[in-house]
Scaffold this motif. Structure first.
Motif, PDB file in Angstrom:
ATOM      1  N   ARG A   1       0.803  -1.215   0.000  1.00  0.00           N
ATOM      2  CA  ARG A   1       0.000   0.000   0.000  1.00  0.00           C
ATOM      3  C   ARG A   1       0.841   1.271   0.000  1.00  0.00           C
ATOM      4  NH1 ARG A   1      -5.668  -0.728  -0.334  1.00  0.00           N
ATOM      5  NH2 ARG A   1      -6.065  -2.908   0.153  1.00  0.00           N
ATOM      6  N   ARG A   2       2.085   1.131  -0.327  1.00  0.00           N
ATOM      7  CA  ARG A   2       3.052   2.225  -0.303  1.00  0.00           C
ATOM      8  C   ARG A   2       2.488   3.481  -0.959  1.00  0.00           C
ATOM      9  NH1 ARG A   2       7.508   3.148  -4.192  1.00  0.00           N
ATOM     10  NH2 ARG A   2       9.240   4.150  -3.110  1.00  0.00           N
ATOM     11  N   GLU A   3       2.002   3.325  -2.189  1.00  0.00           N
ATOM     12  CA  GLU A   3       1.524   4.458  -2.981  1.00  0.00           C
ATOM     13  C   GLU A   3       0.348   5.160  -2.281  1.00  0.00           C
ATOM     14  OE1 GLU A   3       3.106   5.273  -5.893  1.00  0.00           O
ATOM     15  OE2 GLU A   3       1.881   7.094  -5.895  1.00  0.00           O
ATOM     16  N   GLN A   4      -0.623   4.348  -1.806  1.00  0.00           N
ATOM     17  CA  GLN A   4      -1.817   4.932  -1.185  1.00  0.00           C
ATOM     18  C   GLN A   4      -1.482   5.664   0.113  1.00  0.00           C
ATOM     19  OE1 GLN A   4      -3.510   1.098  -1.908  1.00  0.00           O
ATOM     20  NE2 GLN A   4      -5.550   2.046  -1.766  1.00  0.00           N
TER      21      GLN A   4
ATOM     22  N   THR B   1      -0.385  17.693   7.683  1.00  0.00           N
ATOM     23  CA  THR B   1       0.305  18.951   7.967  1.00  0.00           C
ATOM     24  C   THR B   1       1.824  18.791   7.988  1.00  0.00           C
ATOM     25  OG1 THR B   1      -1.437  19.021   9.626  1.00  0.00           O
ATOM     26  CG2 THR B   1      -0.071  20.991   9.382  1.00  0.00           C
ATOM     27  N   LEU B   2       2.250  17.714   8.619  1.00  0.00           N
ATOM     28  CA  LEU B   2       3.694  17.525   8.812  1.00  0.00           C
ATOM     29  C   LEU B   2       4.443  17.541   7.482  1.00  0.00           C
ATOM     30  CD1 LEU B   2       5.954  16.928  10.811  1.00  0.00           C
ATOM     31  CD2 LEU B   2       5.442  14.505  10.587  1.00  0.00           C
ATOM     32  N   PHE B   3       3.921  16.827   6.481  1.00  0.00           N
ATOM     33  CA  PHE B   3       4.611  16.761   5.188  1.00  0.00           C
ATOM     34  C   PHE B   3       4.288  17.982   4.320  1.00  0.00           C
ATOM     35  CE2 PHE B   3       4.839  12.316   6.458  1.00  0.00           C
ATOM     36  CZ  PHE B   3       6.125  11.985   6.079  1.00  0.00           C
ATOM     37  N   ARG B   4       2.986  18.394   4.359  1.00  0.00           N
ATOM     38  CA  ARG B   4       2.538  19.451   3.469  1.00  0.00           C
ATOM     39  C   ARG B   4       3.280  20.771   3.752  1.00  0.00           C
ATOM     40  NH1 ARG B   4      -1.720  22.529   4.328  1.00  0.00           N
ATOM     41  NH2 ARG B   4      -2.446  21.128   5.943  1.00  0.00           N
TER      42      ARG B   4
ATOM     43  N   SER C   1       6.532  21.092  -4.297  1.00  0.00           N
ATOM     44  CA  SER C   1       5.469  20.450  -5.085  1.00  0.00           C
ATOM     45  C   SER C   1       4.897  19.292  -4.294  1.00  0.00           C
ATOM     46  CB  SER C   1       6.044  19.926  -6.405  1.00  0.00           C
ATOM     47  OG  SER C   1       6.890  18.836  -6.122  1.00  0.00           O
ATOM     48  N   ARG C   2       3.709  18.856  -4.676  1.00  0.00           N
ATOM     49  CA  ARG C   2       3.096  17.741  -3.976  1.00  0.00           C
ATOM     50  C   ARG C   2       3.895  16.461  -4.233  1.00  0.00           C
ATOM     51  NH1 ARG C   2      -0.799  13.928  -3.850  1.00  0.00           N
ATOM     52  NH2 ARG C   2      -1.970  13.830  -1.907  1.00  0.00           N
ATOM     53  N   ASP C   3       4.453  16.354  -5.443  1.00  0.00           N
ATOM     54  CA  ASP C   3       5.252  15.176  -5.785  1.00  0.00           C
ATOM     55  C   ASP C   3       6.423  15.010  -4.823  1.00  0.00           C
ATOM     56  OD1 ASP C   3       3.596  14.630  -7.812  1.00  0.00           O
ATOM     57  OD2 ASP C   3       4.911  15.344  -9.432  1.00  0.00           O
ATOM     58  N   GLU C   4       6.995  16.166  -4.466  1.00  0.00           N
ATOM     59  CA  GLU C   4       8.138  16.141  -3.545  1.00  0.00           C
ATOM     60  C   GLU C   4       7.692  15.561  -2.205  1.00  0.00           C
ATOM     61  OE1 GLU C   4      11.398  19.285  -1.703  1.00  0.00           O
ATOM     62  OE2 GLU C   4       9.310  19.838  -1.993  1.00  0.00           O
ATOM     63  N   ALA C   5       6.525  15.995  -1.742  1.00  0.00           N
ATOM     64  CA  ALA C   5       5.988  15.493  -0.472  1.00  0.00           C
ATOM     65  C   ALA C   5       5.707  13.997  -0.563  1.00  0.00           C
ATOM     66  CB  ALA C   5       4.723  16.263  -0.103  1.00  0.00           C
ATOM     67  N   VAL C   6       5.144  13.577  -1.699  1.00  0.00           N
ATOM     68  CA  VAL C   6       4.825  12.155  -1.882  1.00  0.00           C
ATOM     69  C   VAL C   6       6.111  11.317  -1.825  1.00  0.00           C
ATOM     70  CG1 VAL C   6       3.935  10.432  -3.502  1.00  0.00           C
ATOM     71  CG2 VAL C   6       2.709  12.604  -3.189  1.00  0.00           C
ATOM     72  N   GLU C   7       7.156  11.807  -2.493  1.00  0.00           N
ATOM     73  CA  GLU C   7       8.436  11.081  -2.480  1.00  0.00           C
ATOM     74  C   GLU C   7       8.948  10.930  -1.057  1.00  0.00           C
ATOM     75  OE1 GLU C   7       9.985   9.319  -4.770  1.00  0.00           O
ATOM     76  OE2 GLU C   7       8.140   9.795  -5.877  1.00  0.00           O
ATOM     77  N   ALA C   8       8.880  12.038  -0.283  1.00  0.00           N
ATOM     78  CA  ALA C   8       9.345  12.010   1.101  1.00  0.00           C
ATOM     79  C   ALA C   8       8.531  11.008   1.916  1.00  0.00           C
ATOM     80  CB  ALA C   8       9.242  13.405   1.713  1.00  0.00           C
ATOM     81  N   CYS C   9       7.211  10.962   1.656  1.00  0.00           N
ATOM     82  CA  CYS C   9       6.338  10.026   2.368  1.00  0.00           C
ATOM     83  C   CYS C   9       6.725   8.583   2.041  1.00  0.00           C
ATOM     84  CB  CYS C   9       4.877  10.247   1.974  1.00  0.00           C
ATOM     85  SG  CYS C   9       4.229  11.843   2.494  1.00  0.00           S
ATOM     86  N   LYS C  10       6.990   8.350   0.753  1.00  0.00           N
ATOM     87  CA  LYS C  10       7.364   7.000   0.331  1.00  0.00           C
ATOM     88  C   LYS C  10       8.623   6.532   1.050  1.00  0.00           C
ATOM     89  CE  LYS C  10       5.295   6.977  -4.264  1.00  0.00           C
ATOM     90  NZ  LYS C  10       5.581   7.207  -5.689  1.00  0.00           N
ATOM     91  N   ALA C  11       9.572   7.438   1.196  1.00  0.00           N
ATOM     92  CA  ALA C  11      10.817   7.083   1.872  1.00  0.00           C
ATOM     93  C   ALA C  11      10.531   6.627   3.298  1.00  0.00           C
ATOM     94  CB  ALA C  11      11.776   8.288   1.882  1.00  0.00           C
ATOM     95  N   VAL C  12       9.601   7.334   3.976  1.00  0.00           N
ATOM     96  CA  VAL C  12       9.267   6.958   5.354  1.00  0.00           C
ATOM     97  C   VAL C  12       8.522   5.614   5.372  1.00  0.00           C
ATOM     98  CG1 VAL C  12       8.012   7.628   7.448  1.00  0.00           C
ATOM     99  CG2 VAL C  12       9.202   9.369   6.097  1.00  0.00           C
TER     100      VAL C  12
ATOM    101  N   VAL D   1      15.977   7.371   6.732  1.00  0.00           N
ATOM    102  CA  VAL D   1      15.087   8.537   6.857  1.00  0.00           C
ATOM    103  C   VAL D   1      15.414   9.422   8.069  1.00  0.00           C
ATOM    104  CG1 VAL D   1      13.151   7.586   5.596  1.00  0.00           C
ATOM    105  CG2 VAL D   1      13.394   7.089   8.040  1.00  0.00           C
ATOM    106  N   ARG D   2      16.431   9.034   8.838  1.00  0.00           N
ATOM    107  CA  ARG D   2      16.753   9.807  10.043  1.00  0.00           C
ATOM    108  C   ARG D   2      17.035  11.279   9.712  1.00  0.00           C
ATOM    109  NH1 ARG D   2      17.509   6.545  14.671  1.00  0.00           N
ATOM    110  NH2 ARG D   2      18.137   4.705  13.525  1.00  0.00           N
ATOM    111  N   ASP D   3      17.857  11.496   8.689  1.00  0.00           N
ATOM    112  CA  ASP D   3      18.192  12.861   8.274  1.00  0.00           C
ATOM    113  C   ASP D   3      16.947  13.629   7.860  1.00  0.00           C
ATOM    114  OD1 ASP D   3      20.788  12.779   8.816  1.00  0.00           O
ATOM    115  OD2 ASP D   3      21.513  12.764   6.723  1.00  0.00           O
ATOM    116  N   GLN D   4      16.147  12.936   7.038  1.00  0.00           N
ATOM    117  CA  GLN D   4      14.933  13.575   6.531  1.00  0.00           C
ATOM    118  C   GLN D   4      13.988  13.946   7.671  1.00  0.00           C
ATOM    119  OE1 GLN D   4      12.669  11.375   3.489  1.00  0.00           O
ATOM    120  NE2 GLN D   4      10.860  12.292   4.379  1.00  0.00           N
TER     121      GLN D   4
END
Lengths: 147, 139, 299
Positions: C23-26, C35-38, C44-55, C79-82
């Protein structure tokens, strides 16, 4: 002490000129480890007091110098070891102005104020070991090099 | 700068400037050389050849002063005072001054000066632009 | 039985890992609106999505390894740095650690909802296993974020402290042979040491016979600081200079007396101007008396 230790060097303290050599050795080690000028001067002065103590009261002995590394901090540990008569009352010997050697009585107590850590072990008849440790301070010096 | 000299320390030369003795200490002073110096100065004031009004000890080249050298300097000043000569310690380095204070040696009996010029001015011996200040007061 | 329980737990962890991967994508799409990512990834939203995927990947990795409660699990390393940057940026925006923690807690519900939905479809009676594992794992993520926040805060503090020590000690030449070091703010042991060294260096550099340490801007003086001031004055004297301390405010004077500290051996003046007048006087430079304050009777 869980500090990782590097090499330990051992220098004799048996004469007046050994004192100068020991001071010189500690000055160089302190500079290499990264002590600023004030810290170097304090450590070398403490060395001079303790080495003279070893020579005059302990009847001679030796110094062991070890470079320490703990995390990102570096430091130096110095042990002054003699096999002399020892100190009967270490607490009294640590008092300002207490003197048996004709100095100002600032040797041990003064040296303690110049370093971060100080321990004295002595048993009458079995000699004395004074160990001092100092760490490179994170505080910047207005001027780090020699003048 | 901290040139480690050979086993036998060279004696410290004592220069004469009118009725002032000028002594320049350098680097790391051996205990023996310090004691010899104390003897030399006292002898010079007491026995001549000429009268001595003051002693200037230039320590601007000294890396460390421990309690032994501190005692020697204090005794030189005390002996000189007994023989009616004033002693001025000139040019102590910042790091050495800090260390002496931490060590507990504030050498209250010694008059101090920024450098040799200042020391001579304090002894009233030089046509220096700055008039002598009052070293005993304050401080 | 102990062993069976352990097996069930690690089974649940593995199941959770597989779920997160599937369910990574969803999950990433849902988190990207939190809020935390946004608020952190604003380009861009894509950037946020990429960061979420990493977590999500990191969590899946930790779940597979079975070390759900271990903040030091290697899975978190990527993801510690992120996470540190994210928490740091939230902290800089003015949010306290409790608030940031709340935002991390908020990440759980979207994932839990997906998890419930999936197991409800399969009518799986063991659904509470992975749900429990998710709760544990998200709790561990909170700790990881907290750790990096605290660590980043400490680093920031020590860096700023060093910078402050470097800039906070100006040396001002007032006259030939007279320098002043005005101090503003709290004096602690480390700063007192820097002040002492700076002042003594100024004596040499400027051939200063008089140094004025002005503490008008220092709010309080404790016994340690008073001791440092006295040491500074004593060291200056050893170098042949006179140290004058000016600007001791009445409240500080009172503290010093109450602490039983004897400043008797130190030259003090009420104001920087008085100290300068004293130093000039010592150099035999005539200083006209200052105008008498209004209301005071002339002598």
């Amino acid at each position: 002490m869980h500090a990782r230790t590097a090499s330990t060097s051992r220098l004799p303290i048996t004469s007046d000129s050994d004192l100068a050599w020991v001071r010189q050795h500690v000055r160089q080690a302190a500079a290499e480890v990264g002590f600023n000028l004030v810290q170097q001067t304090k450590l070398v002065t403490a060395t001079s007091e303790l080495a003279r103590n070893t020579l005059v009261h302990g009847g001679g002995g030796h110094m062991e110098a070890t470079v320490l590394r703990e995390g990102v901090t570096r430091g130096i540990r110095l042990s002054f070891i003699d096999g002399g008569p020892g100190i009967a009352d270490p607490e009294l010997a640590m008092t300002d102005g207490y003197s048996t050697g004709g100095g100002l009585g600032m040797g041990l107590s003064g040296a303690k104020r110049l370093v971060a850590e100080f321990t004295l072990e002595s048993r009458p008849g079995q000699g004395t070991t004074v160990t001092v440790t100092d760490w490179v301070s994170g505080v910047p010096s207005p001027r780090t090099g020699a003048p | 700068m901290t040139g480690f000299s050979a086993a036998r320390p060279a004696p410290v030369p004592v220069l004469t400037l009118g009725d002032i003795l000028l002594v320049t200490l350098q680097g790391d002073l051996h205990d023996g050389a310090a004691e010899q110096l104390q003897h030399d100065i006292t002898h010079r004031i007491a026995a001549g050849p000429g009268p001595v009004g003051g002693v200037v000890i230039d320590v601007s080249g000294v890396d460390i002063v421990d309690s032994f050298l501190g005692r020697v300097l204090a005794e030189i000043a005390a002996n000189a005072r007994l023989l009616a000569a004033r002693t001025v310690l000139a040019g102590l380095r910042p790091a050495v001054a800090i260390t002496l204070v931490e060590l507990g040696l504030t050498l209250p009996g010694l008059v101090t000066a920024l450098n040799v010029d200042d020391a001579l001015a304090r002894l009233g011996r030089t046509p220096s632009a700055a008039p002598p200040s009052h070293p005993e007061e304050g401080a | 039985m102990q062993v069976a329980e352990h097996d069930t737990a690690s089974e649940a962890a593995k199941e959770l890992g597989a779920f997160l991967e599937r369910r990574r994508e969803q999950i990433a799409q849902r988190w990207a609106d939190a809020t935390l990512f946004r608020t952190v990834f604003t380009i861009s939203r894509d950037e946020a999505v990429e960061a979420c995927k990493a977590v999500v990947d990191a969590l899946a990795d930790v779940a597979r390894s079975g070390r759900l409660e271990d903040v030091a699990a290697p899975g978190f390393d990527t993801v510690r740095d992120q996470l540190g940057r994210m928490a740091g940026s939230r902290a800089q925006a003015g949010f306290d650690p409790a608030h940031i923690d709340g935002e991390v807690v908020g990440l759980r519900e979207p994932v839990a909802a997906l998890l419930r939905a999936e197991f409800a479809e399969a009518a799986d009676p063991d659904a509470h296993g992975p749900t429990l594992a998710l709760a544990v794992l998200m709790g561990t993520l909170r700790l990881v974020v907290m750790n990096t926040t605290v660590h980043a805060g400490q680093e920031l503090i020590s860096r700023q402290r060093r910078q402050m020590l470097e800039v906070a000690t100006p040396v001002i030449s007032l006259w030939q042979g007279i320098v002043a070091v005005p101090l503003i703010g709290t004096l602690d042991s480390a700063r007192s040491q820097v002040v002492m060294e700076t002042l003594l260096d100024a004596i040499v550099d400027q051939r200063a016979a008089h140094v004025i340490l002005d503490i008008t801007g220092v709010p309080t003086v404790d016994s340690l600081v008073a001791q440092h001031l006295m040491k500074t004055a004593a060291a200056a004297r050893l170098m042949g200079a006179e140290c004058i301390i000016s600007g001791i405010r009445p409240a500080i004077a009172q503290t010093i007396v109450q602490l039983g500290i004897d400043l008797g051996s130190i030259l003090t003046r009420a104001t920087l101007a008085d100290a300068l007048a004293h130093a000039l006087g010592r150099q035999d430079i005539a200083v006209p008396p200052r105008p008498v304050a209004v209301g005071a009777s002339p002598r």
